[in-house]
Design a protein around this motif. Structure first.
Motif, PDB file in Angstrom:
ATOM      1  N   UNK A 259       0.796  -1.210   0.000  1.00  0.00           N
ATOM      2  CA  UNK A 259       0.000   0.000   0.000  1.00  0.00           C
ATOM      3  C   UNK A 259       0.829   1.261   0.000  1.00  0.00           C
ATOM      4  N   UNK A 260       2.133   1.123   0.239  1.00  0.00           N
ATOM      5  CA  UNK A 260       2.985   2.308   0.242  1.00  0.00           C
ATOM      6  C   UNK A 260       4.240   2.089  -0.604  1.00  0.00           C
TER       7      UNK A 260
ATOM      8  N   UNK B  77      16.898  10.243   0.560  1.00  0.00           N
ATOM      9  CA  UNK B  77      15.764  11.115   0.204  1.00  0.00           C
ATOM     10  C   UNK B  77      14.623  10.366  -0.472  1.00  0.00           C
ATOM     11  N   UNK B  78      14.947   9.302  -1.229  1.00  0.00           N
ATOM     12  CA  UNK B  78      13.900   8.597  -1.962  1.00  0.00           C
ATOM     13  C   UNK B  78      12.927   7.848  -1.053  1.00  0.00           C
ATOM     14  N   UNK B  79      13.223   7.763   0.243  1.00  0.00           N
ATOM     15  CA  UNK B  79      12.291   7.125   1.174  1.00  0.00           C
ATOM     16  C   UNK B  79      11.120   8.044   1.548  1.00  0.00           C
ATOM     17  N   UNK B  80      11.195   9.323   1.189  1.00  0.00           N
ATOM     18  CA  UNK B  80      10.227  10.294   1.706  1.00  0.00           C
ATOM     19  C   UNK B  80       8.789   9.947   1.326  1.00  0.00           C
ATOM     20  N   UNK B  81       8.525   9.695   0.052  1.00  0.00           N
ATOM     21  CA  UNK B  81       7.161   9.417  -0.373  1.00  0.00           C
ATOM     22  C   UNK B  81       6.653   8.113   0.229  1.00  0.00           C
TER      23      UNK B  81
ATOM     24  N   UNK C 237       5.788   8.834   4.007  1.00  0.00           N
ATOM     25  CA  UNK C 237       4.548   9.586   4.228  1.00  0.00           C
ATOM     26  C   UNK C 237       3.322   8.761   3.838  1.00  0.00           C
ATOM     27  N   UNK C 238       3.472   7.920   2.843  1.00  0.00           N
ATOM     28  CA  UNK C 238       2.355   7.046   2.469  1.00  0.00           C
ATOM     29  C   UNK C 238       2.058   6.037   3.576  1.00  0.00           C
TER      30      UNK C 238
END
Length: 414
Positions: free
Chosen positions: A362-363, A388-392, A395-396
């Motif tokens: 789901x994320x 940085x690529x873990x951010x989305x 938050x999901x």
């Protein structure tokens, strides 16, 4: 002080014995899925004590049914997690008098010559009928210098090893030294550590200023005396001539379980804003404010709110049991991911690293890399490599909690 469970003599070890076919059945530890080690209800645990030129291994099997009389206990050692084949191997025959049972739990201990473990950095113990990645049957240990040199273990009032790095305030425990009981020095430090930063954070730990911990209190205790910590904090315990000190965290309350309002609020930092937490903390009824937060998350569905509370704080308790070091387990990097993303679906280790794999839940799917960062207090500590690529993805995952999507299914109308 502590009664011996049993002694196995003559395990002098040596190079791996057996055929090439046997070696092929034992893959490199780096190829195994070790995610089962993060199931606190099933995993086997292990600790060591230096005894002259030998090393005593204490192994606790949560599922005692894996140990049966007449069975062989396998002991294997690798030079690293990347090694293709073990460099040392021996077996111990099990009989009824060599296994101590305490309810559903079973204990085993044995001695191994240190010379046989000279180049061993990864040690595993399991019953021969099982496989080395079964968490209920295989105990894994990264054999570091502390394990080779520490000549004592912490034990409970019944004399059984604690196999953990935390002792609750007021909890009685003992220090079982090899040889005669020795006077103890207990030191408390002025430790205040922050919870883990989000996995995408640019303010990494590498930018933090190094600091030394100051001793706040020091106490000398007589040999053989049972000990209890009077105040919460970070301690070291060190007998006079029994090797390096052992770092121990002393939390308040019912740790690893959390029960008070403040304990319920602080782990919510991964799901909430600072303003939301401040309102809960300043509320005249903070426990009711926590319940109100979860009820809003569940869109006023009480059954869903109860499921979310049970799931999230169950993970807090598990993280405390699994990852506690110089700070509670939920505050560590691995504990943070465990709370928000859940137990890793697959775990692999190699030299100095641990990788957690998550598929799409789901994320999005992701791999998180942790690097070993041992210290005097926590020799088995890992820090997350933040990106940085873990951010989305992060938050999901948080949004799933904040919209109640992480709750298990409940009956309609409940």
């Amino acid at each position: 002080m502590m009664r011996c469970l049993f002694t196995v003599l003559g395990l002098l070890g040596g190079l791996l014995a057996g055929t090439a076919a046997q070696a092929q059945r034992l893959p490199a530890p780096a190829r195994l899925d070790l995610s089962g080690l993060y199931n606190p209800l099933r995993r086997a645990a292990i600790d060591t004590r230096r005894e002259g030129d030998s090393l005593r291994l204490y192994v606790r099997f949560t599922d005692g049914s894996v140990l049966r009389p007449g069975q062989l206990l396998e002991l294997l050692g690798w030079s690293s997690y990347d090694a293709r084949a073990p460099i040392w191997r021996t077996t111990v025959g099990l009989s009824a008098h060599r296994v101590l049972r305490d309810g559903s739990v079973a204990w085993v201990e044995c001695c191994v010559a240190l010379a046989a473990l000279q180049n061993v950095r990864v040690l595993a113990v399991w019953p021969a009928a099982y496989v080395p990645d079964d968490p209920a049957a295989a105990a894994w240990l990264t054999l570091n210098n502390e394990h080779r040199t520490r000549a004592f273990v912490l034990v409970d009032t019944a004399g059984l090893p604690l196999l953990r790095r935390h002792v609750r305030v007021g909890e009685l425990f003992g220090v079982d030294c090899y040889g005669p009981d020795q006077p103890l020095t207990v030191r408390r430090y002025n430790a205040a550590f922050a919870p883990a930063l989000p996995p995408q954070s640019t303010a990494t730990l590498a930018t933090a200023k190094s600091r030394s911990l100051l001793i706040e209190a020091e106490q000398e205790l007589r040999a053989g005396q049972l000990v209890r910590f009077a105040s919460p904090g970070l301690y070291t315990v060190q007998p006079a001539d029994a090797g390096p000190p052992l770092g121990v965290l002393a939390p308040d309350g019912e740790f690893p379980e959390i029960t008070t309002a403040s304990e319920l609020i602080t782990p919510l930092r991964y799901l909430t804003t600072s303003e939301e937490r401040q309102r809960m903390e300043q509320s005249t009824a903070p426990k009711r404010a926590v319940d109100a937060f979860w009820l809003r998350v569940a869109n006023n569905r009480e059954a869903v709110a109860r499921q979310l509370i049970r799931q999230y704080y169950g993970r807090v308790e598990d993280a405390n049991a699994l990852f506690t070091a110089h700070k509670p387990g939920w505050m560590t990097d691995r504990g943070m991911l465990y709370l928000v993303l859940g137990p890793p679906e697959r775990v692999q280790r190699n030299a100095g690293e641990e990788r957690w794999y998550y598929s799409n839940a789901g994320y999005g799917s992701a791999t998180y890399v942790f690097r070993a960062k041992p210290s005097t207090f926590t020799p088995d500590y890992y820090e997350l490599v933040r990106r940085p690529e873990y951010e989305m993805l992060w938050y999901a995952a948080v949004e799933q909690w904040r919209t109640g999507l992480n709750a298990p299914r409940v009956e309609a109308g409940r």
